[in-house]
Design a protein around this motif. Structure first.
Motif, mmCIF file in Angstrom:
data_model
loop_
_atom_site.group_PDB
_atom_site.id
_atom_site.type_symbol
_atom_site.label_atom_id
_atom_site.label_comp_id
_atom_site.label_asym_id
_atom_site.label_seq_id
_atom_site.Cartn_x
_atom_site.Cartn_y
_atom_site.Cartn_z
ATOM 1 N N UNK A 93 -14.776 16.547 -23.071
ATOM 2 C CA UNK A 93 -15.108 17.943 -23.260
ATOM 3 C C UNK A 93 -16.386 18.224 -24.006
ATOM 4 N N UNK A 94 -17.070 19.227 -23.515
ATOM 5 C CA UNK A 94 -18.243 19.754 -24.180
ATOM 6 C C UNK A 94 -17.925 21.162 -24.670
ATOM 7 N N UNK B 180 -29.923 16.420 -35.581
ATOM 8 C CA UNK B 180 -28.844 16.602 -34.604
ATOM 9 C C UNK B 180 -28.842 15.402 -33.650
ATOM 10 N N UNK B 181 -27.952 15.435 -32.686
ATOM 11 C CA UNK B 181 -27.873 14.353 -31.708
ATOM 12 C C UNK B 181 -28.718 14.627 -30.464
ATOM 13 N N UNK C 268 -29.271 11.571 -27.788
ATOM 14 C CA UNK C 268 -28.587 11.707 -26.496
ATOM 15 C C UNK C 268 -29.615 11.702 -25.351
ATOM 16 N N UNK D 62 -26.416 17.585 -21.739
ATOM 17 C CA UNK D 62 -25.928 18.951 -21.750
ATOM 18 C C UNK D 62 -26.379 19.548 -23.083
ATOM 19 N N UNK D 63 -27.379 20.418 -23.018
ATOM 20 C CA UNK D 63 -28.003 20.911 -24.256
ATOM 21 C C UNK D 63 -27.237 22.088 -24.854
ATOM 22 N N UNK E 291 -21.470 17.046 -25.638
ATOM 23 C CA UNK E 291 -20.393 16.164 -26.091
ATOM 24 C C UNK E 291 -20.475 15.885 -27.593
ATOM 25 N N UNK E 292 -21.644 16.068 -28.193
ATOM 26 C CA UNK E 292 -21.764 15.759 -29.623
ATOM 27 C C UNK E 292 -21.261 16.896 -30.505
ATOM 28 N N UNK F 156 -15.147 18.986 -30.286
ATOM 29 C CA UNK F 156 -14.312 17.830 -29.939
ATOM 30 C C UNK F 156 -13.179 17.618 -30.944
ATOM 31 N N UNK G 76 -18.174 13.904 -37.115
ATOM 32 C CA UNK G 76 -19.529 14.454 -37.239
ATOM 33 C C UNK G 76 -19.860 14.716 -38.705
#
Lengths: 354, 354, 354, 354
Positions: free
Chosen positions: B16-17, B106-107, B111, B119-120, B125-126, B130, B239
């Motif tokens: 999931x995003x 950030x990731x 990524x 997916x910005x 996903x980061x 989640x 995170x």
């Protein structure tokens, strides 16, 4: 699922008690065609070896590794690599008094309670002798990722800390002293401290900092296989370790976002590196650094009150040959574990994109 | 081998995003016959939910979990438990400015570099969204080990620390304030600090302490599946986490063995508990406690210099609805992860002896 | 460790019962950047779909897959791919009579005995509806290894066998008839046989042959991850499968070594291919072929004596909508499983050499 | 993820080439407190040993296992069990002619192509010598599940088949003849056949049937860890195996559902057992039986045309000491693998219910 295995693609599975005939392991997943430098492996074992200096345990173990498979004509074949290290100088009589006794802050009691039956000699499976296996596998892992530079060093002993950022240290000097601290002045203080502690029959804790340079961008596999999570997992597997932090670590918790954020240079590097080389679980190409906390060794040369398996109070005398401070010998072990983790992610990253 | 899975016997695999239609997961290995308290699960989700107080992000997400399988007539069947949480209130337009930009710390950058395609929206996903999945699985794990008591709480925000040992705290008060700190006086200070930081458009870090009581003796599977190693692994998966310590942690490194050793009482309990409830990787029945370090949230409501995907310098404005301090909402997440780890070891320990 | 997962690097984890709200799964480890052909996925689902012809079950299920994550702008992102297929036309009332009854040669009894509690509707987790999930993952796997050609077909129904070597068959004709047999004459016989069996309210078994062409040399990871072992594992996971053989299979046991050995051509290909494209657990570049045995479907439209949960003798009437022969619909499932296995080995093989 | 490991909870990881110093392995996950019968282990090794009769290879290997860890005072400690078997009588000169040659239907060519580098002596890692490791682990597995009775036997050699149902055979007679066939008459025919084949310098295939009795109800973990799938996986890992079937197997495909269904007795046993003791991937308490197909050994004592690593045509002479038929020595190996699989499921089943 094996609890004696570490790694996803490059796996190490180990066995062995300190007073059995041998310890050893199986390295699986090492790519074929890797030319093995056997001297380099032995050199790493020597860095961990007991008896190497006056501030470590005076046990005398040869710690020679013997490879049994997976290497042919000097190169890996892609088959599993079996190896063993004979236990040569164990003195089991050192441990007879422990048959029914539980040493404080050791694994004696928990092993007995969990398994109902334990090898009491030298700590059995809980002995740090196991870490010699890790050195072997880590030394091969280092050879698999030769461009990545891994340097660990003693950053504190007791209350004596290096007070400089790692960037100002000369890693070449780590091996120039027996405590493995690149700051020569602090090294002398640390050595003196350990000698003093040893004379007291006591032990002392410390920390190790590990800096990994030249890490390719992209190592780490979110969500549950993040680079820092595997490093923490590996380090917390090491006997006596009580903590792990990377980048800004616990200190970073006192900072504001505007201070803590690592702003980018146009080439994607960052002006600061409080992130410690990892963002979102993935290496960003900056220096990866972390710190590991080691408690003082539990075996002291003093009489301690304890209990036996009958629940009776006993007096436990300190016997055997033990380290007054585990940190100097743990430096190559931290490197070995880091190498195993990095090499595994290096392989995993080969299949990230179509 | 899945990098989106955690656990050995009780496993959670997630997807999931934050801006997809739903996030969710599959819980596998949950024993059959467990009566599920759905309200308790939703209650845990509510503790993590955005918009719950003035000191957290004001996003408004329902976070209702929907179970799709594995539970029949209110009880687990032994089959895999599929679940999802719909993403209801995402505002993708909040993220259009990030399509080609990399937010500092950030990731985004890692990524992009690793996967070549990302997916910005909302971090993809980061995103910490989640963690709602983890809450669901953790809430079920808690129900699997009802006698084990897991309490996490905010132990510091910035430089404001609880200065009391956890034994003197009343865990019943954790939920009595919005920062989830059982020391009411410190809680007020922390809340004021977060409000002040928020007004500045900035963010602040903090720490969470987790205390696990009533742990059976024997949980943990040496050598590479030690209890503390899995806890560290789980926490470092979260995170913003930069560090983990248990028992005496980093402070213990300054101590001598004679001070640090936990002497036994005749019943096998220990007089002190610097070990933090774990010896040799196995729980010893004493309170298990650890501390987790959270960096300040990277998204700040200030303009920061950054770069875009063309390597050009840009000015990045702070937009969206974010937490000024992640710690209050992370408290139930730390508990959920701890519950997952403990429940897994609880199951593993069932097969320790013949 | 999850028992609802398959694959090492490319993993599929699934959930779902035939009468829950949805079935679904998570595909993990799919490399980033793969452009997804959604039509091709749906097409594979349609090949498996109930109601597609007169010789399969007349249930009517839409079987539309919905992707929830891991795909962005038409391409995989490297994140886990969540998907679900809604259960639309279940008629739970069909199963009320099974609440306390055990159908012969079904999983009712073993699930009840093992788990103590079962979802009796439509077989719960043991339903072949699960295989729709496999089709989805297999269709993506096929897209990951586009140069490898996987063709399965019906090679027997009851006692009606194709009596030709696969090399003489035209795989283009597989889809030209409803039984999925490339030998048109035999196809007609098989269809007639199934229709006749159906009229009797009975069911019949059969075999599927799968031929995989253009396999790169080197797929397979001895010792315990051999190509044939994973294929067998996958096929024996399929409901109703009772056997697997590859290459010369059971017939080869009657041969002499001098007859059975595949002599080499100078280019490394072999003059014969009794090995079935695999030697020592590794593909040799020749056509890989294997055969899978399916028992007759256990649900028949006849009254059978059985027992209930009280151990009483009951008469069980055949109800519901079931396949008289599972083989035609199993053809795409065999392909999907083969694709999953091959794609996994394709990824693993990327890290075979330094 | 290790490709040299088998098992989920009870795992075996192996290493070794037939011409290295030793082969060996690590058994992990064996519960603590199991009293080990070392004689029983050696006895199983002797059943597999070369040179045991006139119809097997005349190589002479002691095959004595040495345990290095995990067993203390005769009982398992819960630690990993390391063991090795020294390679004593290898004659490497037997293999010099194979340095640059590829034997037909061996793994020489595929190993060379996959790994780019191979140990050509005695087949290296692909040698069936590896199976001695399996015997060791399997013998321990048998001791872990003493109430489950595992009997494998030779059910065919070439075209000579036992034509009786296994229920009519006396398993006590399996070891009464050198071909390990409980039907004495057929045994004599089989022995004569193997002797005749051997005189021709040729080899012959055969099948082994394995019957497992007294299996508790409930072993097996759907969906992807079904009992039959793991058995197939294990059997297809064995050198020379080309097929696996259980219960009615390939024959069952010709049957109707009304004939094939196993009707229940009131106690939950079934009147027939075409299911082979497994329904829905889970044991139902009836006898579990399966059949394994072995191709003829590829090494024949005849000159064969082949190629070398330069792609040149060569004549390959049959040298070395090899089995004319692999089946008699494979009987204990099939049992060992079955025991490993069953013991693993036995442990997994301990955590099925709350």
């Amino acid at each position: 699922m094996s609890s004696n295995s570490i790694g996803k693609l490059l796996t190490l599975t180990t066995f062995g008690e300190s007073h059995g005939e041998a310890i050893g392991g199986i390295i699986d997943g090492c790519p074929a065609g890797l030319e093995i430098n056997f001297d380099a492996i032995q050199q790493e074992l020597n860095r961990r070896k007991p008896g190497q200096s006056k501030i470590v345990t005076q046990r005398n173990e040869a710690d020679e590794v013997q490879f049994l498979s997976g290497i042919f004509e000097g190169k890996t074949t892609g088959a599993s690599i079996g190896f063993q290290i004979k236990n040569t100088h164990q003195r089991s009589s050192d441990y007879n008094h422990l048959k029914n006794s539980f040493r404080p802050s050791h694994a004696d009691y928990t092993y007995q309670q969990k398994y109902g039956h334990r090898d009491y000699q030298g700590g059995g499976r809980s002995s740090a002798r196991e870490t010699a296996n890790w050195i072997v596998a880590g030394a091969i892992a280092k050879q698999l990722i030769p461009s990545i530079k891994i340097n660990a060093f003693t950053s504190s002993v007791g209350k004596i800390y290096i007070n400089k950022p790692f960037q100002s240290l000369d890693f070449q000097k780590i091996e120039s002293n027996i405590v493995r601290c690149p700051d020569q002045e602090k090294a002398s203080e640390m050595i003196a401290e350990i000698e003093s502690i040893k004379k007291q029959g006591d032990t002392i804790g410390g920390t190790i900092t590990c800096v990994i340079q030249n890490v390719p961008i992209g190592l780490g596999e979110p969500i549950f296989n993040k680079l820092q999570a595997q490093l923490a997992h590996a380090m917390l597997s090491l006997n006596a370790v009580k903590g792990f932090e990377y980048g800004s670590g616990f200190c970073g918790t006192e900072m504001k976002g505007s201070e803590h954020n690592d702003l980018f240079n146009v080439d994607g590097t960052t002006k600061t590196n409080l992130s410690g080389g990892i963002q979102g679980g993935i290496s960003n190409g900056m220096d990866l650094y972390f710190r590991v906390a080691f408690k003082p060794v539990a075996t002291i040369m003093k009489t301690q009150e304890s209990i036996n398996s009958l629940g009776e109070v006993i007096n436990l005398e300190g016997k055997g040959r033990h380290d007054p401070c585990v940190v100097p010998r743990a430096v190559p072990i931290v490197e070995a574990l880091a190498a195993l983790v990095l090499a595994d992610f290096y392989l995993l990253n080969k299949i990230t994109r179509v």
